[in-house]
Scaffold this active site. Structure first.
Site, short mmCIF file in Angstrom:
data_model
loop_
_atom_site.label_atom_id
_atom_site.label_comp_id
_atom_site.label_asym_id
_atom_site.label_seq_id
_atom_site.Cartn_x
_atom_site.Cartn_y
_atom_site.Cartn_z
N TYR A 1 39.59 28.69 36.87
CA TYR A 1 40.32 28.79 38.11
C TYR A 1 40.16 30.47 38.45
CZ TYR A 1 44.62 30.90 40.43
OH TYR A 1 45.55 31.76 41.45
N SER B 1 43.55 36.57 42.34
CA SER B 1 44.47 36.52 41.19
C SER B 1 44.02 37.47 40.32
CB SER B 1 44.41 35.06 40.73
OG SER B 1 45.10 35.08 39.51
#
Length: 352
Positions: free
Chosen positions: A169, A144
């Site tokens: 995350y 990501s």
């Protein structure tokens, strides 16, 4: 027919990747635990669209698509025993890991979900490959843009250090990259990690900005605009994403023979491992993005300006030099076209 195992196929990117691969003649096996992070009806409808009879879905039991060369299995990656059994049965030629607990803000509320899904589940996939898929051609996994964290040198480059994440995350995605490199080095697994940049489009995630904004604008409700509107995102349309994934998948990572431990390149290795950005490389101000959406909906948004949220970053801008030069990647969907296609889908899906 070559077999490709894809995790997270009831999800947004996974659903589109299944269609892309099946339409190009590959046999796809898909895994998803269909968790309740967001409305499961959308996940089941994606499966229906791919030809899966959702009434036949039972945990751990394969269900064949009625229109694609696609078999779906409801399964959690944390379920090591059943996952390993599936690897033994399928013996895939390629594996694409898209399954993960998504969302930056939710990681502040439910941190354990990220460790269980994004770390333990990811490890189980690699262990499944290591023990039961001895001749895997390529392992591709979703990282990501959030791993860039506090980085402020733009465009964001895979050559740069990413040791300062600002959300759990992001930390789990950085951990995935480290774990994947270890397995690639120890077991010679060809591995590529793709850092996705703000993916949007039809069948998207309801927790993402475009989906949330569209829903609220149509309902006449105010939208929350964080950092007082001073956000910039490298919005990337889903078709450009799956084209990029497909290009990378069938050109496996190889060792970088010029890699030097004295000056280590974070994006490659003496192992068959690499990291790539996958984005539009054309960042857009959030307020401009909203303006395009307003024009498409024919309705003005009521903006509720908010401060920066914990775990968020102000700007993303992908340097995709390697993806263009080595894989022929050409993201060509404008924000105007992408938003129009999303709105067309949204109105049809929700009967507007």
């Amino acid at each position: 027919m070559q077999k490709i195992l894809v995790t997270g196929t009831a999800g947004f990117i996974g659903f589109h990747l299944v269609n892309y691969l099946c339409n190009r003649g590959y046999e796809v096996w898909g895994i998803d635990n269909i968790n309740e992070y967001y409305d499961v009806r959308l996940k089941y409808d994606r499966l229906k669209e791919a030809g899966i009879d959702v009434d036949k879905i039972e945990y751990g039991k394969p269900v064949k698509s009625e229109k694609l060369s696609y078999t779906f299995v409801k399964l959690s990656l944390e379920d090591r025993e059943k996952l390993f059994d599936l690897f033994k049965e399928v013996k895939p030629d390629y594996v694409v890991n898209l399954a993960a607990q998504a969302g930056v803000r939710y990681s502040l509320e439910n941190p354990y979900a990220y460790i269980e899904n994004n770390i333990t589940g990811f490890l189980n996939v690699l262990e499944g490959i290591r023990h039961f898929v001895l001749d895997l051609k390529h392992f591709v996994f979703a990282s990501s843009s959030s791993v860039y964290g506090l980085n402020r040198k733009y465009p964001l480059s895979v050559k740069d250090n990413v040791d300062h994440p600002v959300s759990l995350y992001a930390a789990t995605k950085k951990s995935n990259e480290l774990i994947a490199h270890t397995y690639s080095y120890l077991y010679a697994i060809p591995t590529t990690g793709l850092r996705f940049f703000t993916v949007y489009g039809p069948w998207g995630r309801p927790d993402m900005a475009l989906f949330l904004f569209t829903k609220k604008i149509l309902a006449g409700d105010p939208i929350d605009v964080y950092n007082n509107g001073n956000m910039v995102r490298d919005f990337t349309y889903i078709d450009d994403i799956v084209e990029g994934v497909g290009s990378v998948l069938f050109k496996p990572a190889v060792p970088n023979n010029e890699w030097r431990g004295e000056e280590p390149d974070p994006s490659s290795s003496i192992a068959p491992y690499r990291i790539l950005n996958i984005g539009n490389s054309n960042p857009v101000k959030l307020l401009d993005f909203i303006e395009v959406l307003e024009k498409e909906l024919g309705k003005k948004a009521i903006k509720n300006f908010m401060p920066m949220q914990p775990g968020d970053v102000e700007k993303t801008h992908a340097d995709v030099t390697e993806l263009i030069s080595e894989y022929g990647y050409k993201p060509d969907t404008s924000v105007e076209e992408g938003i129009r296609k999303f709105v067309e889908w949204y109105k049809k899906y929700y009967n507007y």
